[in-house]
Design an enzyme around this catalytic site. Structure first.
Site, PDB file in Angstrom:
ATOM      1  N   ARG A  83      21.173 -27.848  21.505  1.00  0.00           N
ATOM      2  CA  ARG A  83      21.692 -26.509  21.836  1.00  0.00           C
ATOM      3  C   ARG A  83      21.636 -26.261  23.345  1.00  0.00           C
ATOM      4  NH1 ARG A  83      18.775 -21.594  18.913  1.00  0.00           N
ATOM      5  NH2 ARG A  83      17.185 -22.067  20.449  1.00  0.00           N
ATOM      6  N   LYS A 180      22.993 -19.939  24.967  1.00  0.00           N
ATOM      7  CA  LYS A 180      21.665 -19.380  25.262  1.00  0.00           C
ATOM      8  C   LYS A 180      21.514 -19.309  26.782  1.00  0.00           C
ATOM      9  CE  LYS A 180      16.971 -19.756  23.431  1.00  0.00           C
ATOM     10  NZ  LYS A 180      16.788 -18.373  23.022  1.00  0.00           N
ATOM     11  N   GLU A 213      22.850 -10.539  14.596  1.00  0.00           N
ATOM     12  CA  GLU A 213      21.489 -11.073  14.750  1.00  0.00           C
ATOM     13  C   GLU A 213      20.618 -10.000  15.378  1.00  0.00           C
ATOM     14  OE1 GLU A 213      21.564 -14.347  17.580  1.00  0.00           O
ATOM     15  OE2 GLU A 213      23.084 -13.316  18.770  1.00  0.00           O
TER      16      GLU A 213
HETATM   17  C1  LIG Z   1      19.659 -14.131  20.405  1.00  0.00           C
HETATM   18  C2  LIG Z   1      18.851 -15.075  19.586  1.00  0.00           C
HETATM   19  N1  LIG Z   1      19.162 -15.271  18.288  1.00  0.00           N
HETATM   20  C3  LIG Z   1      18.441 -16.104  17.516  1.00  0.00           C
HETATM   21  C4  LIG Z   1      17.361 -16.799  18.006  1.00  0.00           C
HETATM   22  C5  LIG Z   1      16.579 -17.721  17.119  1.00  0.00           C
HETATM   23  O1  LIG Z   1      16.721 -19.063  17.538  1.00  0.00           O
HETATM   24  P1  LIG Z   1      15.571 -20.128  17.323  1.00  0.00           P
HETATM   25  O2  LIG Z   1      15.315 -20.202  15.865  1.00  0.00           O
HETATM   26  O3  LIG Z   1      16.153 -21.400  17.835  1.00  0.00           O
HETATM   27  O4  LIG Z   1      14.379 -19.672  18.053  1.00  0.00           O
HETATM   28  C6  LIG Z   1      16.994 -16.633  19.347  1.00  0.00           C
HETATM   29  C7  LIG Z   1      15.859 -17.358  19.926  1.00  0.00           C
HETATM   30  O5  LIG Z   1      16.026 -18.333  20.585  1.00  0.00           O
HETATM   31  C8  LIG Z   1      17.757 -15.758  20.158  1.00  0.00           C
HETATM   32  O6  LIG Z   1      17.439 -15.573  21.443  1.00  0.00           O
END
Ligand SMILES: Cc1ncc(COP(=O)(O)O)c(C=O)c1O
Length: 328
Positions: A83, A180, A213
């Site tokens: 990612r 991200k 989310e």
């Molecule tokens: C906006 C957002 N959504 C979802 C997630 C969950 O991702 P992960 O399971 O990789 O931590 C994160 C965290 O990284 C995030 O910043």
């Protein structure tokens, strides 16, 4: 007073003193920091710095990702690196080195912390050299790795559940939501808004009325007929924790669950769910018991949240193909 109203030109040693004073006013639990710009690892938080003109600082042109150190091993780093590299590519950032070199630097920085449990965050920045918009001519991309104590959440989030609201802030357009990047302004505003309303967090809803989310976590639901439903990943961050849990959840089928689906989740349908879950690397899995002032299910944490938390906790310790030994 943190703002000097009659500033003068400082000597280099004074700068270091001031950086140390800043840290003693506000202690932090950062254990080791690698910076390609510093050329190595530092363990004194006062030295965990980045030049102000790096475009990640003043324009938000940078990406980051995370991973957890669990009992001396790094969990699921490859999924996070996938990612990370995708985000860097979308953001048109030059990779500072190869994936193998990044993995190695992350592991060595973790080792330098000496900690067997903790969190890792790492960044690629556009680099310093100008205050403009595109990266400066000759800008060297920065690579940074922080080993820290991680975000702490109250025990009651797991035992009693969380209360959330639909945020009034618009969801990021898909290109930015799936990347991200270091621009978390909507996520920050959403969380502040929720906290000011006496709640634990917010939920983004998209223009079509589907669930998106949360601030730094994904959201999922268990329907009344026992289907685990997760929003599609085309307009939200593809959470590494969610992706892994969607695989692991098949192990609960036939017993606690009837199926697992990644699909659009309309808000109207979601409100009738039996369980609502927050999922992410830092929170793992936690139950949401109230959304916009209305109970989810019977308003108490449900069995799937607990079961998924347990399978994830077990995976983090025992999935050998997803664990990288820290070279202490
Ligand atoms: C906006 C957002 N959504 C979802 C997630 C969950 O991702 P992960 O399971 O990789 O931590 C994160 C965290 O990284 C995030 O910043």
């Amino acid at each position: 007073m943190s703002v000097t109203l009659t500033p003068r030109v400082l000597k280099a040693e004074e700068v270091l003193d001031h950086l140390r004073a800043l840290r003693s006013r506000q202690p932090v639990r950062y254990w080791a920091f690698y910076s390609s710009q510093l050329g190595g690892i530092v363990t004194d938080p006062a030295l965990m710095v980045i030049p102000f003109d790096d475009h990640m600082v003043h324009r938000g042109h940078g990406v980051f990702d995370t991973a957890a150190i669990v009992d001396g091993r790094i969990y699921d780093l490859e999924a996070h690196l996938d990612r990370f590299i995708r985000s860097a590519t979308t953001s048109r950032l030059t990779l500072p080195c190869t994936r193998e070199e990044m993995r190695d630097v992350i592991a060595r920085t973790a080792a330098a912390s000496g900690k067997r449990d903790g969190s890792i965050r790492y960044w690629i920045s556009a680099g310093p050299g100008s205050l403009g918009l595109p990266p400066a001519a000759g800008a060297e991309p920065g690579f940074f790795v922080m080993i820290h104590a991680g975000l702490a959440y109250p025990d009651t989030w797991y035992s009693k559940g969380l209360r959330v609201m639909t945020t009034t802030y618009p969801i990021k357009p898909p290109l930015y939501a799936v990347t991200k990047s270091t621009n978390y302004l909507p996520n920050i505003l959403m969380q502040m808004e929720a906290q000011e309303a006496g709640l634990d967090n917010g939920v983004f809803v998209d223009e079509a009325g589907n669930v998106g989310e949360s601030s730094n976590m994904n959201v999922a639901f268990v329907t009344r007929d026992g289907i685990l439903k997760h929003p599609k990943f085309d307009h939200i961050l593809s959470g590494c924790t969610s992706l892994r849990l969607l695989e692991l959840a098949h192990g609960l089928e036939g017993n606690l669950l009837r199926g697992v689906e990644v699909c659009d989740v309309p808000v109207a349908e979601a409100r009738g769910a039996r369980e609502m879950l927050l999922i992410g690397s830092s929170i793992k899995v936690a139950p949401i018991v109230e959304w916009d002032g209305k109970p989810i299910g019977d308003g108490t944490p449900g069995p799937i949240a607990r079961a998924l938390f347990d399978v994830l906790a077990q995976d983090m310790r025992s999935a050998r193909d997803r664990l990288l030994d820290v070279p202490y």
